[in-house]
Enzyme design. Structure first.
Site, PDB file in Angstrom:
ATOM      1  N   THR A 126     -15.334 -38.835  14.593  1.00  0.00           N
ATOM      2  CA  THR A 126     -15.498 -37.644  14.381  1.00  0.00           C
ATOM      3  C   THR A 126     -16.430 -36.487  14.887  1.00  0.00           C
ATOM      4  OG1 THR A 126     -17.812 -37.073  13.182  1.00  0.00           O
ATOM      5  CG2 THR A 126     -17.858 -39.412  13.436  1.00  0.00           C
ATOM      6  N   ASP A 127     -16.427 -35.499  14.810  1.00  0.00           N
ATOM      7  CA  ASP A 127     -16.926 -34.526  15.973  1.00  0.00           C
ATOM      8  C   ASP A 127     -18.311 -35.084  15.869  1.00  0.00           C
ATOM      9  OD1 ASP A 127     -18.399 -33.881  13.315  1.00  0.00           O
ATOM     10  OD2 ASP A 127     -17.621 -31.494  13.768  1.00  0.00           O
ATOM     11  N   GLU A 128     -18.580 -35.692  15.307  1.00  0.00           N
ATOM     12  CA  GLU A 128     -20.629 -36.234  15.069  1.00  0.00           C
ATOM     13  C   GLU A 128     -20.782 -37.539  16.270  1.00  0.00           C
ATOM     14  OE1 GLU A 128     -22.635 -36.993  11.907  1.00  0.00           O
ATOM     15  OE2 GLU A 128     -21.424 -35.606  10.271  1.00  0.00           O
ATOM     16  N   TYR A 150     -25.624 -42.983  11.654  1.00  0.00           N
ATOM     17  CA  TYR A 150     -24.059 -43.029  10.712  1.00  0.00           C
ATOM     18  C   TYR A 150     -23.162 -42.313  11.984  1.00  0.00           C
ATOM     19  CZ  TYR A 150     -19.272 -40.711   9.835  1.00  0.00           C
ATOM     20  OH  TYR A 150     -17.967 -39.573  10.148  1.00  0.00           O
ATOM     21  N   LYS A 154     -20.452 -44.455  14.717  1.00  0.00           N
ATOM     22  CA  LYS A 154     -18.579 -44.360  14.938  1.00  0.00           C
ATOM     23  C   LYS A 154     -19.103 -44.122  16.648  1.00  0.00           C
ATOM     24  CE  LYS A 154     -16.059 -43.077  12.847  1.00  0.00           C
ATOM     25  NZ  LYS A 154     -14.912 -43.877  11.593  1.00  0.00           N
TER      26      LYS A 154
END
Ligand code: NAD
Ligand code: DAU
Length: 340
Positions: A126-128, A150, A154
């Site tokens: 993810t971009d997170e 979260y 990731k």
């Protein structure tokens, strides 16, 4: 590539990927392996359930014996891992399940995959992992600054995939998708949550000033991006799958209300998410060089999505009961009472 294990394939993006792969590659066998948590939904796979090149197995990616059995029984040569706890707000309430699935689960898949001689492993990330980006756009080589449990889980998962590539020579690729929306998304995430709440004339709890920015990607574009990286990505490399459709949350919310013909007065500014990232933005240049392009601009994608939730109440009404209502109460009751 012949026998592909899609973990987390009963979720939102995983099921779009399974539907896409089953239709596009009749010569591949697609095995969906999913624990069916609150977010997993076998209804998402109804359209492929009778296809000859599709199988479903229920199981936990963090259970070594279950992973080993499915890899062996189906002669799996390729793993695409979508399985995750995926909701930031739930990770703030309780990170435990995020460590179990997004960290330990990825490690077990990699480790069992290595023992079974897997030829390719694709970790869906993810971009997170880049964290808050004040300006510009994240590139694949940029540093990781994850801010929620979260996002950190990731980041840990994809770093383990990288380590298995560097240390053991595993052929691993990584995708980093931006905020994804479309049909079959569990109605805890912004677009399906606000759409289904607004259909019922209920208040929309917008965090803080609503001027956080997300980059929106239609789910079928995300699924095709993972397919592209799976087939053409270089081992050990990560690829941003960016929608390059950046919007303020408040504007997305207003547009949903307009599409539904509902009043803007349903918007409630409520106390902000803890540690809330203000802005995500990535460059999709590297994935474009592999041949991936998004098909959907945000206006077209959002209109199709809102219409889908209007036309498919059978899908979401039965979800918005039981555990969902407990979660709603825990996440929103206090916030709505304290609205700004
Ligand atoms: P989702 O929550 O809709 O689906 C997750 C799926 O994983 C569910 O079917 C669930 O049952 C399954 N699962 C959870 N724990 C499991 C376990 N221990 N073993 C086996 N299966 C398990 O998630 P999503 O939105 O479809 O996201 C899929 C992947 O894409 C995730 O890895 C997520 O981090 C990533 N991602 C999501 C977005 C987004 O905007 N939704 C954007 C970028 C990346
Ligand atoms: O960026 C990719 C990520 O996008 C994925 O990795 C995650 O799995 C996915 O859940 C999503 O994370 P976000 O936290 O950005 O998505 P969410 O839909 O929860 O929130 C989108 C924005 O809307 C965010 O700024 C928070 C805000 N929001 C969300 C909810 C649920 C609100 O203002 N009110 C809400 O009730």
């Amino acid at each position: 590539m012949r026998n592909i294990l899609v973990t987390g394939g009963a979720g939102f993006i995983g099921s779009a990927f399974v539907r896409h792969m089953v239709a596009r590659y009749p010569n591949y066998n697609i095995v969906c392996f999913d624990k069916l948590t609150y977010a997993g939904n076998i209804d998402n796979l109804l359209s492929v359930s009778d296809e000859a090149n599709y199988r479903f197995e229920r199981g936990d990616v963090a259970t070594r014996s279950a992973v080993s059995r499915v890899l062996r029984d189906y002669h799996i040569d390729t793993v695409v891992n979508f399985a995750a706890e995926s909701h930031v707000d739930r990770s703030i309430l309780d990170p435990d399940a995020f460590i179990h699935t997004d960290v330990v689960g990825v490690y077990i898949l990699l480790d069992e995959g290595r023992k079974h001689g897997i030829e390719r492993f694709c970790q869906v990330s993810t971009d997170e992992v880049y964290g808050d980006i004040e300006d510009g756009a994240s590139l694949e080589g940029d540093r990781f600054l994850p801010n929620s449990p979260y996002a950190a889980s990731k980041a840990a998962g994809e770093l383990m995939a990288r380590a298995y590539h560097v240390t053991y020579g595993m052929d691993a690729v990584i995708t980093r998708g931006s905020n994804t929306y479309g049909p079959y998304q569990y109605p805890e995430k912004l677009v399906p949550f606000f759409t289904t709440e607004a259909i019922d004339d209920r208040p929309l709890p917008l965090y803080g000033d609503g001027r956080q920015i997300r980059d929106w990607l239609y789910v079928d574009d995300h699924a095709r991006g993972v397919d592209c990286v799976l087939h053409f990505g270089a081992a050990g490399q990560a690829y941003n799958l960016a929608g390059e459709n950046q919007r303020f949350n408040i504007d997305v919310t207003r547009r949903i209300l307009d599409l539904l013909g509902k009043p803007q007065s349903l918007i409630r500014h409520v106390p902000d998410r803890e540690g809330h990232d203000r802005r995500y933005a990535m460059s999709a240049e590297k994935a474009r060089a592999l041949g991936w392009r998004r098909d959907f601009d945000f206006d077209t994608g959002l209109e199709a999505t809102v219409r889908w939730y209007q036309e498919n109440e059978w899908w979401w009404r039965k979800i918005k009961t039981g555990e969902y209502l407990e979660y709603y109460q825990q996440q929103y009751a206090g916030r709505l009472a304290a609205q700004e």
